[in-house]
Design a protein around this motif. Sequence first.
Motif, short mmCIF file in Angstrom:
data_model
loop_
_atom_site.label_atom_id
_atom_site.label_comp_id
_atom_site.label_asym_id
_atom_site.label_seq_id
_atom_site.Cartn_x
_atom_site.Cartn_y
_atom_site.Cartn_z
N ASN A 368 0.96 -1.19 -0.13
CA ASN A 368 -0.05 0.08 0.08
C ASN A 368 1.06 1.42 -0.12
OD1 ASN A 368 0.71 0.48 2.72
ND2 ASN A 368 -0.64 -1.13 3.24
N ASP A 369 0.24 2.58 -0.27
CA ASP A 369 0.85 3.46 -0.35
C ASP A 369 1.61 4.19 0.94
OD1 ASP A 369 0.17 3.94 -2.93
OD2 ASP A 369 -1.33 5.44 -2.56
N TYR A 370 0.87 3.79 2.10
CA TYR A 370 1.45 4.37 3.24
C TYR A 370 2.53 3.40 3.90
CZ TYR A 370 -2.80 7.25 3.30
OH TYR A 370 -3.76 8.17 2.99
N GLU A 411 21.17 3.84 9.48
CA GLU A 411 21.19 4.97 8.32
C GLU A 411 20.61 6.18 8.66
OE1 GLU A 411 22.47 5.13 5.50
OE2 GLU A 411 21.32 6.56 4.52
N ARG A 412 19.71 6.55 9.52
CA ARG A 412 19.12 7.65 10.00
C ARG A 412 20.37 8.30 10.62
NH1 ARG A 412 13.61 5.04 9.96
NH2 ARG A 412 13.88 4.09 12.04
N GLN A 413 20.93 7.56 11.53
CA GLN A 413 21.93 8.27 12.23
C GLN A 413 23.09 8.81 11.45
OE1 GLN A 413 21.79 8.85 15.66
NE2 GLN A 413 23.46 10.31 14.96
N VAL A 428 10.26 15.10 2.88
CA VAL A 428 9.31 15.00 1.99
C VAL A 428 8.11 13.69 2.53
CG1 VAL A 428 8.39 14.87 -0.29
CG2 VAL A 428 10.63 15.93 0.40
N PHE A 429 9.06 12.55 2.95
CA PHE A 429 8.26 11.36 3.30
C PHE A 429 8.46 10.98 4.82
CE2 PHE A 429 9.41 11.26 -1.24
CZ PHE A 429 8.21 11.25 -1.82
N SER A 430 7.90 11.61 5.87
CA SER A 430 8.58 11.86 7.17
C SER A 430 8.16 10.57 8.15
CB SER A 430 8.37 13.25 7.73
OG SER A 430 7.06 13.35 8.10
N ASN A 449 6.60 16.19 6.11
CA ASN A 449 5.52 15.94 5.52
C ASN A 449 5.35 14.49 5.18
OD1 ASN A 449 3.18 16.46 3.24
ND2 ASN A 449 4.60 15.22 2.09
N ASP A 450 3.86 14.03 5.45
CA ASP A 450 3.44 12.65 5.12
C ASP A 450 2.29 12.63 4.47
OD1 ASP A 450 5.00 9.87 5.72
OD2 ASP A 450 2.77 9.63 5.47
N LEU A 451 1.84 11.77 3.63
CA LEU A 451 0.63 11.52 2.84
C LEU A 451 -0.52 10.83 4.04
CD1 LEU A 451 -0.74 12.02 0.40
CD2 LEU A 451 -0.41 9.70 -0.41
N ASN A 452 0.00 9.86 4.61
CA ASN A 452 -0.62 9.34 5.60
C ASN A 452 -1.35 10.14 6.89
OD1 ASN A 452 -1.89 7.53 7.43
ND2 ASN A 452 -0.27 6.03 7.71
N MET A 477 0.21 16.04 2.93
CA MET A 477 -0.05 16.27 1.40
C MET A 477 0.81 15.27 0.72
SD MET A 477 1.55 19.88 0.52
CE MET A 477 0.59 21.10 1.61
N ASP A 478 0.59 15.20 -0.70
CA ASP A 478 1.45 14.43 -1.33
C ASP A 478 2.62 14.87 -1.59
OD1 ASP A 478 1.58 12.47 -3.74
OD2 ASP A 478 2.06 14.25 -4.64
N GLY A 479 3.65 14.15 -1.65
CA GLY A 479 5.17 14.50 -1.58
C GLY A 479 5.22 15.64 -2.82
N ARG A 480 4.73 15.20 -4.24
CA ARG A 480 5.25 16.21 -5.42
C ARG A 480 4.57 17.57 -5.05
NH1 ARG A 480 4.07 12.99 -8.50
NH2 ARG A 480 6.11 12.49 -9.77
N MET A 500 14.48 12.48 0.97
CA MET A 500 13.31 11.73 0.14
C MET A 500 13.28 10.16 0.48
SD MET A 500 13.33 13.96 -3.12
CE MET A 500 11.68 13.07 -3.91
N ASN A 501 12.67 9.72 1.59
CA ASN A 501 12.82 8.22 1.90
C ASN A 501 11.63 7.60 1.67
OD1 ASN A 501 13.37 5.75 3.19
ND2 ASN A 501 13.29 6.57 5.27
N LEU A 502 11.38 7.32 0.40
CA LEU A 502 10.23 6.49 -0.09
C LEU A 502 11.03 5.57 -1.09
CD1 LEU A 502 7.05 5.89 -0.14
CD2 LEU A 502 6.72 7.51 -1.70
N GLU A 508 11.03 9.09 -8.41
CA GLU A 508 9.99 9.26 -9.40
C GLU A 508 9.48 10.68 -9.11
OE1 GLU A 508 11.68 6.20 -11.02
OE2 GLU A 508 10.65 5.73 -9.32
N TYR A 509 9.79 11.21 -7.93
CA TYR A 509 9.17 12.44 -7.60
C TYR A 509 10.22 13.57 -7.56
CZ TYR A 509 5.20 10.31 -4.85
OH TYR A 509 4.12 9.64 -4.66
N LEU A 510 11.48 13.05 -8.30
CA LEU A 510 12.22 14.25 -8.47
C LEU A 510 12.07 15.19 -9.49
CD1 LEU A 510 15.66 12.10 -8.13
CD2 LEU A 510 14.77 13.92 -6.54
#
Length: 596
Positions: A368-370, A411-413, A428-430, A449-452, A477-480, A500-502, A508-510
Amino acid sequence: MATKLFLRPHSIPLITFPPKFLFPKNPKPLTISLFCFTTQTQTQIHYGPSLHQGIKPSSQSQNPQQQQQQQEQSDLMFDEQSFTRVFDLTALRVPVKDCFALESRLRGHLLNWPRIRNIARVPNDDVDPNLLPLLGSTIQQEDLFSLERRIHGKAEGDGDVLSPVLHRDKLAREFNARGFIKFRNLAKISRPKRKKKDVKEEERSEGNKGIGKNEIALVEVVEEEEEGEGDLKGLLGDEFKGTRRKWSGPTRLLLLDERYAARKAEELPEAIKVVLKEDTGQSTKSTFELVRCKLTLFYDYWQMDEILEALLPKGIIVPSAFETVGHIAHLNLREEHLPYKNLIAKVVLDKNKPKIQTVVNKIDAIHNDYRTMQLEVLAGNHSLVTTVVENGMRFHVDLATVYWNSRLATERQRLLNGFTYRDVVCDVFSGVGPIAISAARIVKRVYANDLNPIAVEYLERNCVFNKLEKKIKVFNMDGRRFIQAIFSSDKAKSITQVVMNLPNDAAEYLDAFRGIYTDRPKNEDFTFPMIHVYGFSKARDPDFDFHERIRIALSEVEVNVEMRRVRLVAPGKWMLCASFVLSESVAFADTTRLDM
Ligand SMILES: C[S@@+](CC[C@H](N)C(=O)[O-])C[C@H]1O[C@@H](n2cnc3c(N)ncnc32)[C@H](O)[C@@H]1O
């Protein structure tokens, strides 16, 4: 794999010992009926005990309550008591004052099993140190029992419990009569028994960690039957056996290595014989004593992999690892494990309590998207809301409705290490904020930001929870749309880092960055942020493949990226992170004409 080397002397010098060091020919048989556990062919040399060794007590020896408990457990899935193993050992009973010196002296000859202390305690091996000065040096074990009966509220003779008032009064009278009245001591010894927890703590501090009834192991001395004792026992009952020995002060057992079980004193190694000889040589009344004992290891003793190995059919790989998210153990079971999923989950839960309270299995790939997981709760409580601590921050998550992956902590660290107090970060995808909130502690400001919408709710809650709400502005909102909106606002000037961690489709959002500054007055100050974009690749050359996707999304012939392989998420599938500075040509691109 560990191999034990035994050095055996060629000849044992002949030493004679007093009879108490020699085991009698007719040791009292164990009261439980025994059968040998069939051993499987072992390819590995095992360190310590194994479930293939020892003796498995038969269920006939269980009382009705235990049998009912066992029935209930087997209804659940398996019988924990089937993991009980009894090991025959030999031990050296020594006065407490000598036990630590002897422990270091006999090292190498003592039991060396994981989680089992080689100094063991058994009931009635001690006396309250507060009592000792009152007792004097001539105390016999019978006196001690009599005294303890009185202290713990039993009347002399009939065994009835005295009321606390009577008991105290009786003590006061007796001590008065002997001229020993010391009210402070009296108060101490007539105080009600301490709670179980305190007693356990004391046992632990005395080096008996984890050993005790209903814990991982239990040590019991196998009393030897002497002639005529059988009749007496019949008359006096089982309690009689504990009172036979003359009490000669507090003692401990030094458990000898398992290879010395059932050996006679003259068959023991030289080091032990010397200790015994020295003891008998020092005085006519020797204080060290060789005893036989039983070491019982319970279900709680064995490790998760040992239990699972015994439970699962041969040939099935034993699941040994799981991901932990707060109180939740997250399994990723293979097809072959599914018939045993509940059983595996119970063992995982039992062996990792109290940290783990819930065991779940992922039942489907993330579609799923989320990016939320389809999870099945297999054991424990059904709550998937938990709290995770990462990089010193605390995050509330609900695994049923939001994304969380603890494996990305490193990786986050790494990413955070590249940020400074001058940065302004745009995530963008937090998700629930592991990057955004941790970054907020370092940088000037964060836009997350996050869409969910549920992830955003948790994100806001986590900002407050970590007291960083003033530094983070949250969007849903949506990332784009988010990229376009934020870079067309005044905030654009300040943004220095974009995350941009999705990984499935962030590249494809670039294209959203193309022409972000085109409509702005050319004389403005512009910032060209560093963009960190994540992606997966199954290609033979994952770096090249991901680079190509970025180049195509940006419609650029050349993009100067720093590529990093983050981790292998599945065989042949890499997660990558590409970092690059947004170029002028992309930011001022003319989006009205058709590109490439
Ligand atoms: C892989 S998770 C990463 C979350 C977070 N950065 C982390 O490390 O835990 C991707 C997040 O992107 C969100 N998402 C998915 N599609 C999105 C979209 N079109 N716009 C904005 N967010 C989206 C999901 O809800 C999810 O929380």
